[in-house]
Write an enzyme that holds these catalytic residues in place. Structure first.
Site, short mmCIF file in Angstrom:
data_model
loop_
_atom_site.label_atom_id
_atom_site.label_comp_id
_atom_site.label_asym_id
_atom_site.label_seq_id
_atom_site.Cartn_x
_atom_site.Cartn_y
_atom_site.Cartn_z
N ASN A 11 -11.88 14.31 2.62
CA ASN A 11 -11.33 13.12 3.27
C ASN A 11 -10.03 13.53 3.96
O ASN A 11 -9.01 13.72 3.30
CB ASN A 11 -11.08 12.04 2.20
CG ASN A 11 -10.38 10.81 2.77
OD1 ASN A 11 -10.26 10.66 3.99
ND2 ASN A 11 -9.90 9.95 1.88
N LYS A 13 -8.18 11.88 5.94
CA LYS A 13 -7.23 10.77 6.17
C LYS A 13 -6.70 10.86 7.61
O LYS A 13 -7.45 11.22 8.50
CB LYS A 13 -6.13 10.80 5.11
CG LYS A 13 -6.72 10.85 3.69
CD LYS A 13 -5.74 10.61 2.60
CE LYS A 13 -6.47 10.68 1.26
NZ LYS A 13 -5.61 10.40 0.12
N HIS A 101 -11.90 2.83 0.10
CA HIS A 101 -10.89 3.76 -0.42
C HIS A 101 -9.66 2.96 -0.85
O HIS A 101 -9.32 1.95 -0.22
CB HIS A 101 -10.52 4.78 0.67
CG HIS A 101 -9.66 5.89 0.13
ND1 HIS A 101 -8.31 5.73 -0.03
CD2 HIS A 101 -9.96 7.13 -0.29
CE1 HIS A 101 -7.81 6.85 -0.54
NE2 HIS A 101 -8.79 7.72 -0.71
N GLU A 103 -6.64 3.37 -0.38
CA GLU A 103 -5.65 3.15 0.70
C GLU A 103 -6.09 2.02 1.62
O GLU A 103 -5.26 1.26 2.13
CB GLU A 103 -5.44 4.47 1.47
CG GLU A 103 -4.63 5.46 0.63
CD GLU A 103 -4.92 6.92 0.90
OE1 GLU A 103 -5.48 7.25 1.95
OE2 GLU A 103 -4.57 7.74 0.02
N GLU A 173 -11.75 7.27 -8.27
CA GLU A 173 -10.47 7.87 -7.90
C GLU A 173 -9.32 7.06 -8.52
O GLU A 173 -8.93 6.02 -7.98
CB GLU A 173 -10.28 7.84 -6.39
CG GLU A 173 -11.33 8.60 -5.62
CD GLU A 173 -10.82 8.98 -4.24
OE1 GLU A 173 -10.65 10.17 -3.98
OE2 GLU A 173 -10.56 8.07 -3.43
N GLY A 179 -3.09 12.16 -4.29
CA GLY A 179 -1.97 12.73 -3.53
C GLY A 179 -0.72 12.98 -4.37
O GLY A 179 0.35 13.23 -3.83
N SER A 219 -6.25 14.53 -6.44
CA SER A 219 -5.64 15.85 -6.64
C SER A 219 -6.61 16.92 -7.13
O SER A 219 -6.28 17.73 -7.99
CB SER A 219 -4.42 15.74 -7.57
OG SER A 219 -3.45 14.89 -6.99
P1 PGA Z 1 -6.03 13.83 -2.85
O1 PGA Z 1 -6.77 12.57 -2.20
O2 PGA Z 1 -7.07 14.88 -3.11
O3 PGA Z 1 -5.01 14.27 -1.83
O4 PGA Z 1 -5.40 13.35 -4.13
C1 PGA Z 1 -8.02 12.14 -2.67
C2 PGA Z 1 -8.48 10.90 -1.92
O5 PGA Z 1 -7.66 10.01 -1.64
O6 PGA Z 1 -9.67 10.78 -1.60
#
Ligand code: PGA
Length: 262
Positions: A11, A13, A101, A103, A173, A179, A219
């Site tokens: 992903n 983003k 997601h 976000e 998640e 992140g 992460s």
């Molecule tokens: P990350 O993001 O691996 O940077 O923690 C995962 C995601 O939001 O899908």
């Protein structure tokens, strides 16, 4: 238990313009071989503006990676300034769309009802949704993680046919792990992915639950991927930060080689 083929999804983003995207996918083309994808399905989810360029490169260079999107609207057309319809993505050979997601839910206010409509719209357009769920740190500390995830999965899958559920991907998640560099322990991730599978069984039956693929996200890095991926209910990873660099993403894709060497 049926053997589920793992799926590792990058992903991106809001990273990489279309020139940068082409470079990254070409690098992935060197790192990820046809042999690798016999064991693991791989998808990348770039921003909308990159999709056409990447579709062309994947096609021309025969790169064994599936194309994904990060989001779409549930309507087919209309006065929805700034939105993209599922059929527009399907026309670009997009196979997977991330839906709900955290976000999108937290920053852009997507509700469970929006998420459910998008899941259905993505399926109707012939693509596969990657339905995201996960709890906040406060919810985890209050002992509500399971209830939150169960509710999100039930709402996301409401009214979806069993066969369609079986073909889907669900990404667990935990929001506190996205992140942040903090990964859930493999045991916690497994426990929550088992909750997701049990919830799928409740809403769509045991066969769909056995077939649905469940990703862990938050992460994921080359170093923690093998242990996470060895858990019985974890069938893949949704990778943010570590998918922006070809070498680290390829090492996650090839988690089984690291496992064999350790
Ligand atoms: P990350 O993001 O691996 O940077 O923690 C995962 C995601 O939001 O899908």
């Amino acid at each position: 238990m049926a053997k589920r083929k793992p799926i590792i999804s990058g992903n991106w983003k809001m990273h990489n313009n279309h020139f940068e995207a082409i470079q990254l996918v070409q690098k992935l083309g060197y790192e990820i071989t046809v042999d690798d994808v016999e064991h693991v399905e791989v998808t990348v989810h770039p921003p909308f503006t990159d999709l056409r360029s990447i579709q062309t490169v994947i096609d021309a260079d025969r790169i064994p990676i599936g194309l994904g999107a990060q989001h779409c609207h549930f309507e087919e057309k209309g006065a929805f300034t700034g939105e993209v319809a599922p059929s527009m993505l399907a026309k670009l050979d997009v196979e997977y769309v991330i839906v709900g997601h955290s976000e999108r839910r937290e920053v852009f206010g997507e509700t469970d009802d929006d998420v459910n409509k998008k899941v259905k719209a993505v399926i109707k357009a012939g693509m596969t949704p990657i339905l995201c769920c996960g709890e906040t740190l406060d919810e985890r500390e209050a002992g509500q993680a399971e209830a939150k995830v169960e509710a999100q999965v039930k709402a996301g899958l409401a009214g979806v046919k069993k066969d369609d559920v079986a073909a889907m991907v669900v990404a667990y998640e935990p929001i506190w792990a996205i992140g942040t560099g903090k990964t859930a322990t493999a045991d916690d991730a497994q426990a929550m992915c088992a909750v997701v599978r049990a919830t799928v069984s409740e809403v769509a039956g045991a066969e769909a639950a056995d077939a649905v693929r469940i990703q862990y996200g938050g992460s994921v890095k080359p170093g923690n991927a093998p242990e996470l991926m060895s858990q019985p209910d974890i069938d893949g990873a949704l990778v943010g930060g570590a998918s922006l660099e070809a070498e680290s993403f390829a090492r996650i894709v090839n988690f089984r080689l690291a496992d064999a060497a350790s």
